[in-house]
Design an enzyme around this catalytic site. Structure first.
Site, PDB file in Angstrom:
ATOM      1  CE  LYS A   1      41.052  49.002  40.683  1.00 40.37           C
ATOM      2  NZ  LYS A   1      40.025  48.278  39.916  1.00 40.37           N
TER       3      LYS A   1
ATOM      4  CB  SER B   1      36.808  49.334  41.399  1.00 41.83           C
ATOM      5  OG  SER B   1      37.286  48.451  40.412  1.00 41.83           O
TER       6      SER B   1
ATOM      7  CB  SER C   1      36.581  48.193  37.080  1.00 42.94           C
ATOM      8  OG  SER C   1      35.478  47.937  37.908  1.00 42.94           O
TER       9      SER C   1
END
Length: 282
Positions: free
Chosen positions: A112, A185, A209
């Site tokens: 991420k 996210s 998330s």
């Protein structure tokens, strides 16, 4: 109009199938199925001489090129590591001399874009940080690399860890149905793993998330306790809640990845609570 839309969606799905077959053909010819492959599958194939680290990494790059910005345009990848194949060649050389170098030897990781990497930008999903190159790796980045992993790509994320839209890239799409949302996210990581852009991934979780994107992509998402995984080098949306965890296809792969990233880090004092509480293996 509804009929035209339905035909358009059908066309895109048929195109995706055709591209999937083409993208995985070289590895299949070597007797290795890239789609849904696990850490154990990859290591067994390498030890058996059926694939090289380079061919494995190239297989994932081919899928990113086929599906991320063309075909279904999943928009899961923010930055592709331009030195991934160079690292793969280095791991192939070490494999020939000493064998598997660690629990994540040549495992392509999707990270991420909230987690710092010195060799790629870290945008936090925002156009404001598109050219921000950290001067350090986050602790979990360092630990994964030490275990033999290749950080193949940074994944798109909801801007500053909010939802699944960001000014740095646009909108993340669900790998199973691009018309549906990817939940949270960390959707870029989950979409990327579900689409076989990488073998395992890292997400960040404030209030769901990691777990939400994993759920809508039929994946395993694990949110560790706050004290277990160092957050050094990750900009949290909420410092009292945020933590990072695996997004994978199987429980076993999640356990292997957690085992690499967990443990005390003096750069994140809260992880002192993990001392003496981390098992030798999950």
């Amino acid at each position: 109009m509804p009929m035209e839309r339905a035909l358009g969606v059908l066309y895109m799905r048929l195109l995706a199938v055709a591209l999937a077959v083409a993208a995985s053909a070289p590895l299949a010819a070597q007797g290795f199925e890239l789609l849904e492959a696990t850490i154990e599958d990859a290591h067994s194939a390498m030890e058996g001489g059926r694939i090289t680290c380079r061919s494995l990494v190239q297989g994932y790059i081919d899928r990113i090129e086929a599906f991320d910005q063309t075909g279904p345009r999943l928009n899961a990848i923010q930055h592709l590591n331009q030195r991934a194949l160079e690292k793969a060649d280095s791991l192939d050389a070490s494999m020939r001399s000493t064998g598997i170098s660690g629990p994540l030897h040549c495992i392509p990781v999707l990270l991420k874009d909230q987690v710092e990497t010195a060799d790629m930008p870290t945008t936090y999903g925002s156009a404001l940080f598109q050219d921000f190159f950290p001067t350090r790796d986050a602790t979990i980045t360092t630990r994964m690399r030490a275990a033999g992993a290749i950080i193949l790509a940074k994944t798109t994320m909801g801007e500053f860890a909010s939802r699944y839209v960001g000014s740095a890239f646009g909108v993340i799409r669900n790998a199973y149905d691009p018309d549906r949302n990817p939940s949270g996210s960390s959707g870029g990581t989950a979409t990327g793993i579900a689409a076989n852009f990488g073998m395992v991934g890292i997400g960040e979780d404030t209030g769901g998330s990691v777990r939400g994107p994993a759920a809508v992509h039929n994946l395993v998402g694990l949110r560790p306790t706050l004290q277990l995984v160092s957050r050094h080098g990750m900009m949290p949306a909420n410092p009292t809640q945020d933590t990072m965890g695996p997004i994978t296809r199987t429980v076993r792969d999640a356990a292997i990845l957690l085992g690499v990233i967990a443990g005390y880090d003096p750069e994140d004092p809260i992880t002192a609570y993990a001392v003496g509480r981390v098992p030798d293996t999950y």
